[in-house]
Structures are given as C-alpha cells and as structure tokens.
Design an enzyme around this catalytic site. Structure first.
Site, PDB file in Angstrom:
ATOM      1  N   HIS A  27      -9.399 -86.443  23.033  1.00  0.00           N
ATOM      2  CA  HIS A  27      -8.618 -87.570  23.568  1.00  0.00           C
ATOM      3  C   HIS A  27      -8.471 -87.446  25.065  1.00  0.00           C
ATOM      4  CE1 HIS A  27      -6.338 -88.847  19.656  1.00  0.00           C
ATOM      5  NE2 HIS A  27      -7.659 -88.899  19.537  1.00  0.00           N
ATOM      6  N   TYR A  86       3.653 -92.083  22.171  1.00  0.00           N
ATOM      7  CA  TYR A  86       5.003 -91.530  22.309  1.00  0.00           C
ATOM      8  C   TYR A  86       5.930 -92.701  22.598  1.00  0.00           C
ATOM      9  CZ  TYR A  86       3.448 -86.658  22.528  1.00  0.00           C
ATOM     10  OH  TYR A  86       2.941 -85.420  22.220  1.00  0.00           O
ATOM     11  N   PRO A 107       8.635 -79.522  19.364  1.00  0.00           N
ATOM     12  CA  PRO A 107       7.232 -79.925  19.312  1.00  0.00           C
ATOM     13  C   PRO A 107       6.849 -81.111  20.205  1.00  0.00           C
ATOM     14  CG  PRO A 107       8.374 -80.571  17.309  1.00  0.00           C
ATOM     15  CD  PRO A 107       9.344 -79.769  18.108  1.00  0.00           C
ATOM     16  N   LYS A 126       3.229 -77.830  22.487  1.00  0.00           N
ATOM     17  CA  LYS A 126       2.925 -76.583  23.192  1.00  0.00           C
ATOM     18  C   LYS A 126       2.966 -75.314  22.347  1.00  0.00           C
ATOM     19  CE  LYS A 126       1.851 -78.284  27.012  1.00  0.00           C
ATOM     20  NZ  LYS A 126       0.420 -78.418  27.205  1.00  0.00           N
ATOM     21  N   TYR A 179       0.760 -81.549  30.065  1.00  0.00           N
ATOM     22  CA  TYR A 179       0.383 -81.845  28.680  1.00  0.00           C
ATOM     23  C   TYR A 179      -1.050 -81.379  28.409  1.00  0.00           C
ATOM     24  CZ  TYR A 179       0.409 -84.411  24.244  1.00  0.00           C
ATOM     25  OH  TYR A 179       0.394 -84.740  22.911  1.00  0.00           O
TER      26      TYR A 179
HETATM   27  C1  LIG Z   1       7.909 -75.667  10.370  1.00  0.00           C
HETATM   28  C2  LIG Z   1       7.143 -75.811  11.664  1.00  0.00           C
HETATM   29  C3  LIG Z   1       6.527 -77.021  11.968  1.00  0.00           C
HETATM   30  C4  LIG Z   1       5.833 -77.171  13.178  1.00  0.00           C
HETATM   31  N1  LIG Z   1       5.264 -78.370  13.445  1.00  0.00           N
HETATM   32  C5  LIG Z   1       4.666 -78.556  14.636  1.00  0.00           C
HETATM   33  C6  LIG Z   1       4.132 -79.813  14.969  1.00  0.00           C
HETATM   34  O1  LIG Z   1       4.208 -80.761  14.185  1.00  0.00           O
HETATM   35  N2  LIG Z   1       3.533 -79.964  16.193  1.00  0.00           N
HETATM   36  C7  LIG Z   1       3.465 -78.907  17.082  1.00  0.00           C
HETATM   37  O2  LIG Z   1       2.911 -79.074  18.188  1.00  0.00           O
HETATM   38  N3  LIG Z   1       3.924 -77.687  16.770  1.00  0.00           N
HETATM   39  C8  LIG Z   1       4.534 -77.488  15.580  1.00  0.00           C
HETATM   40  N4  LIG Z   1       5.047 -76.272  15.277  1.00  0.00           N
HETATM   41  C9  LIG Z   1       4.832 -75.160  16.236  1.00  0.00           C
HETATM   42  C10 LIG Z   1       3.530 -74.369  15.981  1.00  0.00           C
HETATM   43  O3  LIG Z   1       3.034 -74.591  14.711  1.00  0.00           O
HETATM   44  C11 LIG Z   1       3.800 -72.870  16.225  1.00  0.00           C
HETATM   45  O4  LIG Z   1       4.154 -72.739  17.587  1.00  0.00           O
HETATM   46  C12 LIG Z   1       2.606 -71.954  15.902  1.00  0.00           C
HETATM   47  O5  LIG Z   1       2.452 -71.864  14.495  1.00  0.00           O
HETATM   48  C13 LIG Z   1       2.829 -70.553  16.477  1.00  0.00           C
HETATM   49  O6  LIG Z   1       1.887 -69.643  15.942  1.00  0.00           O
HETATM   50  P1  LIG Z   1       2.303 -68.136  15.620  1.00  0.00           P
HETATM   51  O7  LIG Z   1       1.078 -67.473  15.095  1.00  0.00           O
HETATM   52  O8  LIG Z   1       2.977 -67.566  16.803  1.00  0.00           O
HETATM   53  O9  LIG Z   1       3.445 -68.230  14.505  1.00  0.00           O
HETATM   54  P2  LIG Z   1       3.345 -68.725  12.991  1.00  0.00           P
HETATM   55  O10 LIG Z   1       2.312 -69.762  12.834  1.00  0.00           O
HETATM   56  O11 LIG Z   1       4.747 -69.050  12.582  1.00  0.00           O
HETATM   57  O12 LIG Z   1       2.847 -67.440  12.207  1.00  0.00           O
HETATM   58  C14 LIG Z   1       3.687 -66.337  11.955  1.00  0.00           C
HETATM   59  C15 LIG Z   1       3.260 -65.714  10.639  1.00  0.00           C
HETATM   60  O13 LIG Z   1       4.032 -64.532  10.391  1.00  0.00           O
HETATM   61  C16 LIG Z   1       4.338 -64.494   9.022  1.00  0.00           C
HETATM   62  N5  LIG Z   1       5.488 -63.630   8.784  1.00  0.00           N
HETATM   63  C17 LIG Z   1       6.800 -63.948   8.925  1.00  0.00           C
HETATM   64  N6  LIG Z   1       7.560 -62.910   8.571  1.00  0.00           N
HETATM   65  C18 LIG Z   1       6.731 -61.902   8.219  1.00  0.00           C
HETATM   66  C19 LIG Z   1       6.933 -60.585   7.737  1.00  0.00           C
HETATM   67  N7  LIG Z   1       8.182 -60.117   7.529  1.00  0.00           N
HETATM   68  N8  LIG Z   1       5.852 -59.792   7.451  1.00  0.00           N
HETATM   69  C20 LIG Z   1       4.602 -60.292   7.630  1.00  0.00           C
HETATM   70  N9  LIG Z   1       4.349 -61.561   8.072  1.00  0.00           N
HETATM   71  C21 LIG Z   1       5.406 -62.338   8.349  1.00  0.00           C
HETATM   72  C22 LIG Z   1       4.585 -65.944   8.667  1.00  0.00           C
HETATM   73  O14 LIG Z   1       4.474 -66.199   7.279  1.00  0.00           O
HETATM   74  C23 LIG Z   1       3.496 -66.641   9.464  1.00  0.00           C
HETATM   75  O15 LIG Z   1       2.301 -66.799   8.737  1.00  0.00           O
HETATM   76  C24 LIG Z   1       5.737 -76.087  14.075  1.00  0.00           C
HETATM   77  C25 LIG Z   1       6.345 -74.867  13.756  1.00  0.00           C
HETATM   78  C26 LIG Z   1       7.059 -74.716  12.585  1.00  0.00           C
HETATM   79  C27 LIG Z   1       7.723 -73.387  12.286  1.00  0.00           C
END
Ligand SMILES: Cc1cc2nc3c(=O)[nH]c(=O)nc-3n(C[C@H](O)[C@H](O)[C@H](O)COP(=O)(O)OP(=O)(O)OC[C@H]3O[C@@H](n4cnc5c(N)ncnc54)[C@H](O)[C@@H]3O)c2cc1C
Length: 391
Positions: free
Chosen positions: A72, A201, A294, A298, A384
């Site tokens: 996009h 938006y 969200p 980011k 963005y």
């Molecule tokens: C519910 C939700 C909806 C979202 N929706 C959007 C959206 O619509 N648009 C947007 O831009 N961003 C969204 N985000 C933000 C984006 O998805 C996150 O910033 C991104 O997933 C970050 O990646 P990460 O790997 O740091 O964390 P995560 O993807 O959260 O991965 C962390 C992992 O650690 C695991 N974990 C947790 N505890 C333990 C443990 N005790 N032992 C082992 N493993 C564990 C979890 O199960 C998970 O798989 C959303 C976030 C959430 C939480």
C-alpha cells in the site's frame, strides 16, 4: 538441557530471534506456553513497515510475503464529510505491506522446522533463574509433563506483556511508564473483500473506526468501544451498522460491503514501556518490554526492530566475547520504542472521541492540518511507513 540462548515465547520476536541466531551459527531453544496451532491462528497485527519487510527479505523470509502480501502506498484519513489520501511513497519515500501476523508466524515456524529448531510448545510453569550471573537458566514443564531445566549463556524474554520475563526483573532494577485509555477496540475479521484499496482511519462523533484488511478476500475492521464493553452486546448487525455510519457509507458514492464475521474480539488498549530492556543475562524484546495501542500499527514492527538489534548483540557477546552491543542494546532500542510510543499515543488521541466537545474541535483541527499540510502529512507518513531500522 544446555543451549546458548534460551528463548521464551514463540511469537514473532522469539521465532525471528531464533532464526537470525541460527544464521550466525548460534544454538537456541524456544519454549512456548500455547500450542502451535493456537499461536499460528492468533489474529493480531497485519501492517509491516518497509524496513520490517527489508529485514525479513534479508533473512530469507520474504518470499510468500511478496507473493501474497499487499503493498500500500498510503492511507485515507477521514472525518464526517471529508476523506483525504496520504501518499506515503510521495511523502516519505516508502509504503507499507499488508500481511497478517498469522502468516508471518507460519513462515517463521516453517523456516525453523526446516532448520531443525528445538521448539517446545505447550509448556507450563516457565520460570527464570540466576539472571545476574553468567549462567542463567529457565525451568518449565513440557507438554509431556517432563520437568525441564534449560541452561544458557543468555535468556531472551520474548514472552509478551503477560509472560514471566517482565515480572522477573526486580522493581529496584527497572522503571516503568504506563498510560491507560478510556476506550478499547472491538476488532472483527470478515470473509468479505475489502471495500477500500487502502486503510481508512475515520474520526466520527460516535467513535473511531478503522477499515483494514488481510487479503483481497478478507477484511479486518475495528470500532472504538467503551472500556467495559461486552462482546455479547455487539451482535453482527450492530457492528456492521456502526461501521457503516462511522466509515461514511453512502458518502460520495462509497459503500461498505458487509459479510460473514469469522472472528470478533475486544482488544487491549494501553501504552507501557519498561527500561532498561535488560537485566543481567535476561534481554527483553517486543511486547515483553513495551506495549503500544494498535492505532499506529507499531507493535509487531517494534518487536522486529528489537530483534534486529538483539541478534547482532548476542552474536557479538557469544562469538567475539564483545559486550559493547549487548550493553548498548537497551538504550539503542528504547529510542525507537519511545518514538513509536509517542506516535501510537498521538494517533490514538487524535482519532478517538472522548465525549468532550473541546477535545473534538481540537481533534478536527489537527486532522485538517495533517491532511492538508505537507509538513503535517509528512510527519504522519514518516512515522507510519517507518523509520530506518537502526534509527
Ligand atoms: C490480543 C492482541 C491483539 C493485537 N491486535 C493487534 C492489531 O490488531 N493490530 C496491531 O497492529 N497490533 C496488534 N497487536 C500487537 C502485536 O500483535 C504485538 O505487538 C506482537 O504480537 C508482538 O510480538 P511479540 O513476539 O513481542 O509478542 P507476542 O506475539 O505476544 O508473543 C509472545 C509469546 O510468548 C508466549 N508466552 C507467554 N507467556 C509465556 C510463558 N510463561 N512461557 C512461554 N511462553 C510464553 C505467548 O503465548 C506468545 O506466543 C495485538 C496484540 C495483542 C496482545
């Protein structure tokens, strides 16, 4: 069991770190509480900055993204009666990619399978130990019920906002900042072609709405709702009616096409930053260290940028016995984290209604300025579409 880097969490941050470390010949083990099916089906983010895509390309992970993702050049910004296009390519020199986090997680998982990565899904009772020594370790119980101790040179806490890594850093060794917002998002995934070619938006007196998408056949849409909103009080018809009103159905001939809702949920909505992003041999990355609302798309991009800094830092520490990058990791990474924390807060406060008529006038004035001034539009576009990964 012994490994060089114990990685907690198989989200985008943890999987990407294991992939980049393997490229440097560094051994890691990933542990994850959820099942693989759950992790790969979890509907979350879907907008990738150009720098995120460039990093995935360089790591050999971009093939399906380029085939199935949608590039996009900008977004639409609107309020009742007006819709403006912001062209990021013209304003900031790069666009964004639409590619679901589910798809990226699958790509990462497959790449790790091919490389023979040790991954333990379905673990329980994860705990971290001896973080302030050179010999930290992680304990957990595997899905088969076996007690596991994982000795490592370093631990990467990639376990999101609710994992044990963040909590394991003593209160005296960290500073945290937090902002809660008086609203949340109701997000839906609908099996219907998007009614727009680029994201919309929309500010509206009833509340913010966003028309996003995941593919040419799947739409992702969001509504601002009350912080205590109950999903049961939002039947599908009410959701589509609110979306049509707030997104301007019928305005200048534009129409929102509803369709079957495949998934709906209420999203958490807050800003959180923890510093430093390291405690001894525990390095935090992604949502484990920071959470953004969200609105600025980011969270996933920040997780990738953290790993782009952490992988070389751990490589230098473990292969060259040089701790300079590891020592600089937190300060370097937090600069970008705060930039995007501000941007996400700014987008959020500009677009969400508060019920205060004075706020509404300020928001409309700011939206008009952003949409019609090159300086205003460029500021939004730069943030963005994404800053270079090392900025
Ligand atoms: C519910 C939700 C909806 C979202 N929706 C959007 C959206 O619509 N648009 C947007 O831009 N961003 C969204 N985000 C933000 C984006 O998805 C996150 O910033 C991104 O997933 C970050 O990646 P990460 O790997 O740091 O964390 P995560 O993807 O959260 O991965 C962390 C992992 O650690 C695991 N974990 C947790 N505890 C333990 C443990 N005790 N032992 C082992 N493993 C564990 C979890 O199960 C998970 O798989 C959303 C976030 C959430 C939480």
């Amino acid at each position: 069991m012994r490994t060089e880097v114990a990685i907690i969490g198989a989200g985008p941050a943890g999987l990407l770190l294991s992939h980049l470390l393997a490229g440097e010949g560094i051994d890691s083990v990933v542990i994850e509480t959820r099942s693989r099916e759950y992790v790969e089906a979890r509907i979350r983010a879907g907008i990738l900055e150009s720098s995120t895509v460039a990093l995935l390309d360089a790591a050999g992970l971009g093939e399906r993204l380029h085939r199935e993702g949608l590039e996009h050049r900008g977004i639409y910004l609107q309020w009742p009666g007006e819709r403006h296009h912001l062209d990021f390519l013209d304003l900031a020199g790069c666009g964004v990619w639409v590619y679901g986090q589910t798809e990226l997680t699958k790509d990462l998982g497959r790449a790790r399978d091919v490389a023979g990565q040790q991954l333990y899904y379905g673990v329980t009772g994860t705990a971290v130990h001896d973080l302030d020594t050179d010999h930290p370790y992680v304990t957990c119980r595997t899905a088969d019920g076996i007690e596991m101790r994982l000795d490592a040179e370093a631990i990467a806490g990639c376990d999101g906002a609710l994992g044990p890594s963040r909590a394991a850093v003593p209160g005296t060794a960290k500073t945290t900042w937090e902002r809660t917002y008086p609203y949340r998002w109701l997000g839906i995934l609908a099996d219907v072609a998007p009614s727009t070619d680029q994201l919309i938006y929309a500010w509206h007196p009833d509340g913010f709405a966003l028309h996003s998408m995941r593919s040419p056949a799947v739409s992702r849409l969001y509504l601002q709702v009350e912080p205590d909103a109950d999903i049961a009080s939002w039947p599908d018809d009410r959701i589509w009616d609110a979306l049509a009103t707030r997104l301007g159905h019928g305005q200048d001939g534009w129409a929102l096409t509803p369709g079957p809702i495949a998934e709906k949920s209420i999203l958490p909505f807050r800003s959180y930053v923890m510093a430093p992003m390291r405690y001894g041999r525990l390095f935090l990355a992604g949502d484990a260290a920071h959470t953004v609302p969200p609105t600025g798309a980011k969270g996933l991009n920040l997780a990738v940028a953290d790993i782009a800094a952490l992988a070389p830092a751990l490589t230098a520490m473990l292969r060259k016995n040089s701790t300079a990058l590891a020592d600089a990791y937190s300060a370097t990474t937090l600069r970008r984290v705060w930039r995007y924390t501000h941007f996400s807060w700014w987008m959020t406060t500009m677009l969400h209604t508060t019920g205060d008529p004075f706020d509404a006038q300020l928001q409309l004035s700011q939206l008009r300025w952003v949409a019609t001034s090159t300086a205003g539009a460029t500021g939004l576009a730069e943030n963005y579409a994404g800053l270079p990964v090392d900025s």
